[in-house]
Design a protein around this motif. Structure first.
Motif, mmCIF file in Angstrom:
data_model
loop_
_atom_site.group_PDB
_atom_site.id
_atom_site.type_symbol
_atom_site.label_atom_id
_atom_site.label_comp_id
_atom_site.label_asym_id
_atom_site.label_seq_id
_atom_site.Cartn_x
_atom_site.Cartn_y
_atom_site.Cartn_z
ATOM 1 N N LEU A 32 0.844 -1.193 0.000
ATOM 2 C CA LEU A 32 0.000 0.000 0.000
ATOM 3 C C LEU A 32 0.877 1.240 0.000
ATOM 4 O O LEU A 32 1.847 1.311 0.747
ATOM 5 C CB LEU A 32 -0.894 0.017 1.241
ATOM 6 C CG LEU A 32 -1.714 -1.238 1.526
ATOM 7 C CD1 LEU A 32 -2.374 -1.147 2.892
ATOM 8 C CD2 LEU A 32 -2.750 -1.443 0.452
ATOM 9 N N ALA A 36 -2.757 5.531 -0.097
ATOM 10 C CA ALA A 36 -3.765 4.481 0.069
ATOM 11 C C ALA A 36 -3.990 4.187 1.549
ATOM 12 O O ALA A 36 -5.126 4.012 1.987
ATOM 13 C CB ALA A 36 -3.344 3.217 -0.672
ATOM 14 N N VAL A 46 -10.470 -6.727 -1.061
ATOM 15 C CA VAL A 46 -10.197 -6.450 -2.472
ATOM 16 C C VAL A 46 -10.352 -7.762 -3.222
ATOM 17 O O VAL A 46 -9.865 -8.800 -2.773
ATOM 18 C CB VAL A 46 -8.763 -5.902 -2.657
ATOM 19 C CG1 VAL A 46 -8.476 -5.637 -4.121
ATOM 20 C CG2 VAL A 46 -8.543 -4.648 -1.837
ATOM 21 N N TYR A 82 -11.232 -4.724 -10.652
ATOM 22 C CA TYR A 82 -11.059 -4.745 -9.196
ATOM 23 C C TYR A 82 -12.365 -4.362 -8.518
ATOM 24 O O TYR A 82 -13.104 -3.520 -9.010
ATOM 25 C CB TYR A 82 -9.959 -3.770 -8.766
ATOM 26 C CG TYR A 82 -8.601 -4.123 -9.313
ATOM 27 C CD1 TYR A 82 -7.878 -5.178 -8.769
ATOM 28 C CD2 TYR A 82 -8.048 -3.414 -10.363
ATOM 29 C CE1 TYR A 82 -6.633 -5.522 -9.273
ATOM 30 C CE2 TYR A 82 -6.800 -3.745 -10.869
ATOM 31 C CZ TYR A 82 -6.103 -4.798 -10.325
ATOM 32 O OH TYR A 82 -4.876 -5.134 -10.829
ATOM 33 N N MET A 109 -1.251 -0.975 -4.217
ATOM 34 C CA MET A 109 -2.520 -0.240 -4.171
ATOM 35 C C MET A 109 -2.218 1.212 -3.842
ATOM 36 O O MET A 109 -1.567 1.497 -2.852
ATOM 37 C CB MET A 109 -3.426 -0.852 -3.108
ATOM 38 C CG MET A 109 -4.794 -0.258 -3.008
ATOM 39 S SD MET A 109 -5.725 -1.154 -1.738
ATOM 40 C CE MET A 109 -7.297 -0.358 -1.843
ATOM 41 N N PHE A 148 -8.971 4.455 -6.094
ATOM 42 C CA PHE A 148 -7.851 3.568 -5.836
ATOM 43 C C PHE A 148 -7.338 3.072 -7.179
ATOM 44 O O PHE A 148 -8.117 2.746 -8.080
ATOM 45 C CB PHE A 148 -8.278 2.372 -4.976
ATOM 46 C CG PHE A 148 -8.489 2.732 -3.537
ATOM 47 C CD1 PHE A 148 -7.399 2.899 -2.694
ATOM 48 C CD2 PHE A 148 -9.752 2.911 -3.023
ATOM 49 C CE1 PHE A 148 -7.581 3.245 -1.367
ATOM 50 C CE2 PHE A 148 -9.952 3.253 -1.698
ATOM 51 C CZ PHE A 148 -8.859 3.419 -0.870
ATOM 52 N N PHE A 196 -4.516 0.344 -8.937
ATOM 53 C CA PHE A 196 -3.693 -0.837 -8.682
ATOM 54 C C PHE A 196 -2.603 -0.929 -9.735
ATOM 55 O O PHE A 196 -2.889 -0.952 -10.930
ATOM 56 C CB PHE A 196 -4.554 -2.098 -8.702
ATOM 57 C CG PHE A 196 -5.536 -2.150 -7.574
ATOM 58 C CD1 PHE A 196 -5.197 -2.781 -6.392
ATOM 59 C CD2 PHE A 196 -6.780 -1.554 -7.688
ATOM 60 C CE1 PHE A 196 -6.088 -2.823 -5.342
ATOM 61 C CE2 PHE A 196 -7.681 -1.591 -6.643
ATOM 62 C CZ PHE A 196 -7.340 -2.225 -5.462
#
Length: 137
Positions: A36, A40, A58, A70, A107, A118, A120
């Motif tokens: 993270l 995040a 997640v 996601y 993330m 968010f 990824f």
């Protein structure tokens, strides 16, 4: 007899070297399924605050034009096979069916004038759609 002793010593030394390399491999820290970013972590802390204990799970779902997307959801408890990621005081769960699709991911949380979301960064992604919402592995 000395040839046999020499051979036994050679095998013994080979086993010691192999044993040391195995011990070195075992002593490495385990690879984390997902990391993270600080942004995040801050946003996740805001999302889970409140009187009821909440966790965020997640998952990767079959959705979108590229095939996978996601999904984040609140949950009250960890599933039996969920992977638990703890970092900087935040706990995130990864759905067990999605774990291999997310190995090595990062993330992040991104805000701009039009949106906040968010993001990824997944090294396993082979292609993604034009809008960036779905991907394929």
């Amino acid at each position: 007899m000395s040839a046999v002793n020499t051979a036994l010593r050679s095998v013994s030394n080979t086993l010691k070297v192999a044993g040391n390399s195995l011990a070195a491999k075992r002593s490495r820290p385990p690879r984390v399924a997902m990391t993270l970013t600080p942004a995040a972590v801050n946003r996740l802390k805001q999302l889970v605050q409140g009187p009821d204990p909440k966790l965020i799970r997640v998952a990767v779902k079959n959705k979108g034009c590229a095939g996978l997307s996601y999904a984040l959801e609140y949950t009250k408890e960890k599933g039996k096979f969920d992977e638990e990621i703890r970092q900087d005081g935040v706990t995130v769960l990864i759905d067990s069916k999605s774990l291999f699709k997310m190995l090595g991911s990062e993330m992040d949380y991104v805000e701009n004038r039009l949106s906040s979301k968010f993001v990824f960064n997944n090294p396993n992604v082979k292609e993604s759609c034009g809008c960036g919402e779905s991907f394929n592995i």
